[in-house]
Scaffold this motif. Structure first.
Motif, PDB file in Angstrom:
ATOM      1  N   PRO A 247      59.700   2.068  32.263  1.00 40.76           N
ATOM      2  CA  PRO A 247      61.157   1.973  32.091  1.00 40.76           C
ATOM      3  C   PRO A 247      61.804   1.021  33.085  1.00 40.76           C
ATOM      4  O   PRO A 247      62.786   0.344  32.767  1.00 40.76           O
ATOM      5  CB  PRO A 247      61.636   3.414  32.302  1.00 40.76           C
ATOM      6  N   SER A 277      68.877   4.141  27.775  1.00 46.25           N
ATOM      7  CA  SER A 277      67.820   5.030  27.288  1.00 46.25           C
ATOM      8  C   SER A 277      66.677   5.148  28.287  1.00 46.25           C
ATOM      9  O   SER A 277      66.192   6.244  28.592  1.00 46.25           O
ATOM     10  CB  SER A 277      67.293   4.506  25.942  1.00 46.25           C
ATOM     11  N   GLU A 278      66.233   3.995  28.818  1.00 44.78           N
ATOM     12  CA  GLU A 278      65.138   4.009  29.785  1.00 44.78           C
ATOM     13  C   GLU A 278      65.563   4.668  31.096  1.00 44.78           C
ATOM     14  O   GLU A 278      64.764   5.336  31.756  1.00 44.78           O
ATOM     15  CB  GLU A 278      64.655   2.574  30.038  1.00 44.78           C
ATOM     16  N   ARG A 281      65.357   8.295  30.427  1.00 40.43           N
ATOM     17  CA  ARG A 281      63.949   8.715  30.409  1.00 40.43           C
ATOM     18  C   ARG A 281      63.387   8.811  31.823  1.00 40.43           C
ATOM     19  O   ARG A 281      62.695   9.756  32.172  1.00 40.43           O
ATOM     20  CB  ARG A 281      63.148   7.714  29.584  1.00 40.43           C
ATOM     21  N   ASN A 284      64.687  11.861  33.551  1.00 40.03           N
ATOM     22  CA  ASN A 284      63.992  13.074  33.115  1.00 40.03           C
ATOM     23  C   ASN A 284      62.626  13.202  33.786  1.00 40.03           C
ATOM     24  O   ASN A 284      62.220  14.289  34.193  1.00 40.03           O
ATOM     25  CB  ASN A 284      63.825  13.066  31.589  1.00 40.03           C
ATOM     26  N   GLU A 410      55.870  12.767  25.230  1.00 39.13           N
ATOM     27  CA  GLU A 410      56.931  12.063  25.955  1.00 39.13           C
ATOM     28  C   GLU A 410      56.455  11.715  27.368  1.00 39.13           C
ATOM     29  O   GLU A 410      55.831  10.694  27.583  1.00 39.13           O
ATOM     30  CB  GLU A 410      58.207  12.911  25.968  1.00 39.13           C
ATOM     31  N   SER A 411      56.752  12.580  28.324  1.00 41.21           N
ATOM     32  CA  SER A 411      56.392  12.265  29.707  1.00 41.21           C
ATOM     33  C   SER A 411      55.032  12.805  30.107  1.00 41.21           C
ATOM     34  O   SER A 411      54.463  12.390  31.123  1.00 41.21           O
ATOM     35  CB  SER A 411      57.458  12.837  30.661  1.00 41.21           C
TER      36      SER A 411
END
Length: 455
Positions: A247, A277-278, A281, A284, A410-411
């Motif tokens: 990101p 968005s990045e 992310r 998060n 996702e992560s």
């Protein structure tokens, strides 16, 4: 001083102390035994001689002609016995030595200037005496204590020789046994040096028996766990840097493009959307990493209370409902006959774990998600399953590790966080595949009891 020398020195001192105490005890026991035996012999001799003297007096035989030989009367004498017969006025009328030493002892006792000192010596324990009344007066049997001591000392000398030989043999055996016991400890010390130097993969198993073997096995297993932990940590940092780098590269690239005028019009808006968005992310990921770190290190972050699992599951379904509606998924909760399932956990943290588990199922389900809760083997068991493609066999052993992502992941931190929370609750989380297809994640938690203590 080395441990082997300390053990040998302690054993040698203990052995000397034990043998010394044993020698002293045996000395007194032998003296008591010999003196008691000699007294019994003297009583036997006195009784036989008294019978002979009474017979001689009845036959009016002069005492000079009466047989007073002690030899042959008993075969169990410890030392020679001397006999002195005195008339009623205290005059010595007869004596009977057995050996030359007894002859000297009796001759000394007969001396007028020795009578008083003899009585004093007998009272002080230098002689054993047995006085018996006979028709002619009194008969005294005497035995010097020194003779008994000489016999006891000769026997003690032999016993001490036996003790010395036995002690030497025991010391040699102790050196051999100690060497066998200490050798595993020396090897174990070398393996612990490897642990200290973080050479976990080079630690070897030390063969030993008993408690040392248990410790050695524990050290070997600990080295294996540390090696795995070290590998996981390295992998964690590599994956974390990769997850954060992606990101950051997108943000940096679009930011530079907008600054340099590479993007124009609608492309600028798209670039800004990607940057936001990045950034979200990355935020998060950092939040989840921070939560994992706190769960691993901070004890006061976990506040356990009584939690109604049924209510928690219903709240979880409500929170993920937008995702379920968007993907057209159906959730089927089931609680069996247990309307109220109480567990002991941190409500907010356990809710986070359930959200991660159900969200993971929503990403892979085709149409249905099944949530079942109940009591099994004294524990509260919750299962979340789906009708998706299931979990690959290669991924299954590492599913709960950090930054391990499956398809559509996702992560890679969601299930790792769920595991950390469940384990802090005193529970266990496992994953597998259903026979009819799809993945299943099971969570076992301890039921709430009024006597339950905070973890």
């Amino acid at each position: 001083m080395k441990l082997v020398h300390q053990i040998n020195l302690a054993f040698a001192l203990s052995l000397i102390l034990v043998l010394s105490v044993t020698a002293v005890v045996i000395h007194y026991v032998l003296m008591d035994h010999f003196i008691g035996t000699q007294r019994k012999d003297m009583q036997t001799i006195g009784a036989e001689l008294t019978a002979k003297l009474e017979t001689a007096a009845a036959q009016s035989i002069p005492i000079e002609s009466a047989p007073l030989a002690v030899s042959g009367l008993t075969s169990a004498q410890v030392a020679e016995v001397g006999v002195i017969i005195q008339d009623n006025e205290g005059n010595v009328v007869s004596s009977s030595p057995v050996t030359p030493s007894a002859q000297f002892m009796v001759s000394q006792a007969i001396r007028p200037d020795y009578v008083a000192s003899y009585s004093s010596a007998a009272g002080s324990g230098q002689f054993l005496t047995e006085v018996t009344a006979v028709p002619q007066g009194t008969m005294t049997l005497i035995t010097p204590i020194s003779k008994i001591k000489a016999i006891e000392q000769a026997l003690m000398g032999r016993l001490m020789l036996v003790f010395a030989v036995g002690g030497v043999i025991m010391v040699i055996l102790s050196l051999f046994i100690t060497k066998r016991l200490i050798k595993p400890l020396m090897l174990l010390r070398e393996e612990l040096k490897k642990v200290k130097e973080r050479q976990f993969s080079e630690v070897q198993r030390v063969s030993a028996s008993g408690e040392i073997g248990v410790v050695a096995e524990s050290v070997y297993e600990m080295a294996g766990e540390l090696e795995r932990y070290n590998h996981v940590q390295k992998q964690f940092f590599q994956n974390a840097s990769h997850e954060l780098k992606s990101p950051l590269m997108s943000i940096s690239g679009y930011a530079e493009g907008i600054r340099d005028g590479v993007f124009e019009g609608e492309e600028i808006r798209k670039g800004l959307d990607i940057i936001m968005s990045e950034s979200s992310r990355m935020k998060n990921i950092v939040t989840e990493m921070t939560l994992l770190a706190k769960l691993d290190s901070e004890g006061d972050i976990f506040k356990a209370t009584a939690v109604n699992l049924k209510e928690l599951v219903e709240e979880t379904i409500e929170r993920v409902n937008p995702v379920l509606v968007k993907k057209g998924l159906f959730v089927h909760p089931s609680y069996g006959d247990n309307e109220s399932l109480m567990v002991y956990a941190d409500r907010d943290k356990l809710l986070q774990a359930l959200l991660n588990i159900v969200s993971n199922g929503a990403r892979h389900a085709s149409k249905h998600i099944y949530i079942q809760a109940g009591i099994q083997n004294g524990r509260v068991l919750l299962t979340v399953s789906d009708d998706g493609e299931g979990i690959s066999e290669e991924l299954l052993p590492y599913l709960f590790h950090r930054f391990v992502k499956g398809k559509n992941g996702e992560s890679g931190l969601g299930l790792a966080i769920a595991r950390a929370i469940v384990e802090r609750c005193g529970g266990l989380i496992t994953a597998g595949n259903r026979t009819e297809g799809g993945a299943v994640i099971s969570v076992g938690l301890p039921p709430y009891r009024k006597t339950t203590t905070v973890f």
